[in-house]
Design a protein around this motif. Structure first.
Motif, mmCIF file in Angstrom:
data_model
loop_
_atom_site.group_PDB
_atom_site.id
_atom_site.type_symbol
_atom_site.label_atom_id
_atom_site.label_comp_id
_atom_site.label_asym_id
_atom_site.label_seq_id
_atom_site.Cartn_x
_atom_site.Cartn_y
_atom_site.Cartn_z
ATOM 1 N N LYS A 50 0.801 -1.214 0.000
ATOM 2 C CA LYS A 50 0.000 0.000 0.000
ATOM 3 C C LYS A 50 0.843 1.277 0.000
ATOM 4 O O LYS A 50 0.388 2.329 -0.467
ATOM 5 C CB LYS A 50 -0.928 0.004 1.218
ATOM 6 N N ASN A 51 2.034 1.184 0.562
ATOM 7 C CA ASN A 51 2.903 2.361 0.667
ATOM 8 C C ASN A 51 4.293 2.013 0.149
ATOM 9 O O ASN A 51 5.292 2.106 0.867
ATOM 10 C CB ASN A 51 2.984 2.835 2.127
ATOM 11 N N ALA A 52 4.346 1.614 -1.100
ATOM 12 C CA ALA A 52 5.577 1.062 -1.665
ATOM 13 C C ALA A 52 6.746 2.039 -1.603
ATOM 14 O O ALA A 52 7.864 1.652 -1.242
ATOM 15 C CB ALA A 52 5.334 0.618 -3.104
ATOM 16 N N GLU A 53 6.523 3.286 -1.943
ATOM 17 C CA GLU A 53 7.631 4.238 -1.979
ATOM 18 C C GLU A 53 8.220 4.460 -0.588
ATOM 19 O O GLU A 53 9.447 4.513 -0.424
ATOM 20 C CB GLU A 53 7.170 5.565 -2.586
ATOM 21 N N THR A 54 7.336 4.595 0.402
ATOM 22 C CA THR A 54 7.814 4.766 1.780
ATOM 23 C C THR A 54 8.545 3.518 2.246
ATOM 24 O O THR A 54 9.598 3.596 2.894
ATOM 25 C CB THR A 54 6.634 5.063 2.725
ATOM 26 N N SER A 55 7.996 2.362 1.908
ATOM 27 C CA SER A 55 8.614 1.096 2.286
ATOM 28 C C SER A 55 10.017 0.964 1.716
ATOM 29 O O SER A 55 10.956 0.565 2.418
ATOM 30 C CB SER A 55 7.735 -0.068 1.806
ATOM 31 N N ILE A 56 10.177 1.326 0.446
ATOM 32 C CA ILE A 56 11.485 1.215 -0.196
ATOM 33 C C ILE A 56 12.480 2.188 0.428
ATOM 34 O O ILE A 56 13.653 1.857 0.636
ATOM 35 C CB ILE A 56 11.359 1.470 -1.711
ATOM 36 N N ALA A 57 12.019 3.382 0.754
ATOM 37 C CA ALA A 57 12.907 4.372 1.374
ATOM 38 C C ALA A 57 13.402 3.890 2.737
ATOM 39 O O ALA A 57 14.587 4.035 3.068
ATOM 40 C CB ALA A 57 12.178 5.707 1.516
#
Length: 266
Positions: free
Chosen positions: A182-189
């Motif tokens: 659901k929050n891929a960009e935050t997860s990757i960061a």
């Protein structure tokens, strides 16, 4: 003590060696361990996304599969936390008093390091792993279960292992199950920060008690060509020093040859 292994969905589908390592380790320590074939998901994905009613059939299946054991051992702080804390919530939400009683009477669930240190009273499990290792304390093991320094104590007793500190160790890696979707960009960061700290530690191997988190961090480390391996805690604790067979001595060779020529030894 007969115990049941809740291997978890992630390990069953992607990392069977972690489950095998738990069995190898516990049997080496004299524990009678069984793998109930009827086990399925513990229901955590449903609960974490708000579908508690849909988790009820999984809860019933879990209770049936692990009935009769003295304890349930789980190589995952995440799933151990779900069994220990979320199962009661699911049962109470169902409105079935019998299901609530069944949860209360179910065998206790232990994350692997808890079972080794608290139940078996063991820190040195006879492991040998000659590598530079750092440890990532996963969020559920750290915050929901409170396993504390148990994994560190276990790793510290492994012969040949050099344990190095992980900078900002208690920061979340960003996986979080459905959070990563659901929050891929935050997860990757968040994962990128964790991978950077792993590289800064100088470790050869990153160890954790949850393969879900290791999948996330390990994927980033692999893409960065860091050369750092990721391994489940159970795999390190199950490792032992290889047995090198000595070649037969000259005297033994002579005795064996004489026996063969004379027909001796029969």
């Amino acid at each position: 003590m007969p115990v049941g292994l809740l291997v978890t969905c992630m390990n069953d589908a992607l990392f069977p060696d972690a489950g095998r390592a738990v069995v190898t380790l516990l049997r080496r320590l004299g524990v009678e361990v069984d793998f109930p074939a009827g086990q399925t998901c513990c229901g955590q994905p449903m609960v974490n996304t708000g579908y508690l009613d849909e988790a009820v059939p999984l809860l019933r299946r879990h209770l049936e599969a692990f009935a009769g054991y003295e304890a349930v051992v789980v190589p995952s702080g995440s799933c151990a936390g779900s069994v220990r804390h979320q199962h009661r919530l699911v049962a109470e939400r169902s409105g079935d008093p019998g299901l609530v009683r069944a949860v209360e009477q179910a065998p206790p669930a232990y994350e692997l390091s808890e079972f080794l240190v608290d139940v078996l009273g063991v820190v040195d499990v006879g492991a040998y792993f000659p590598h530079r290792v750092t440890y990532h304390p996963t969020c559920h093991s750290l915050r929901m279960l409170g396993v504390g320094d148990r994994p560190i104590r276990l790793l510290g007793a492994v012969r040949g292992l050099r344990l190095v500190e992980l900078p900002a160790a208690t920061e979340c890696c960003g996986f979080g199950g459905t959070f990563a979707v659901k929050n891929a960009e935050t997860s990757i960061a968040m994962g990128a920060d964790k991978a950077r700290h792993v590289r800064e530690s100088g470790a050869e191997v990153l160890v954790a008690g949850d393969n879900s988190c290791l999948t996330h961090i390990g994927g980033l480390l692999s893409r960065q060509r860091s050369g750092v391996r990721v391994m489940h805690l159970a795999e390190v604790l199950a490792a032992t020093e290889p047995v090198i067979e000595e070649p037969p001595r000259e005297a033994d060779r002579g005795s064996a040859g004489s026996a063969a020529l004379t027909g001796g030894g029969r």
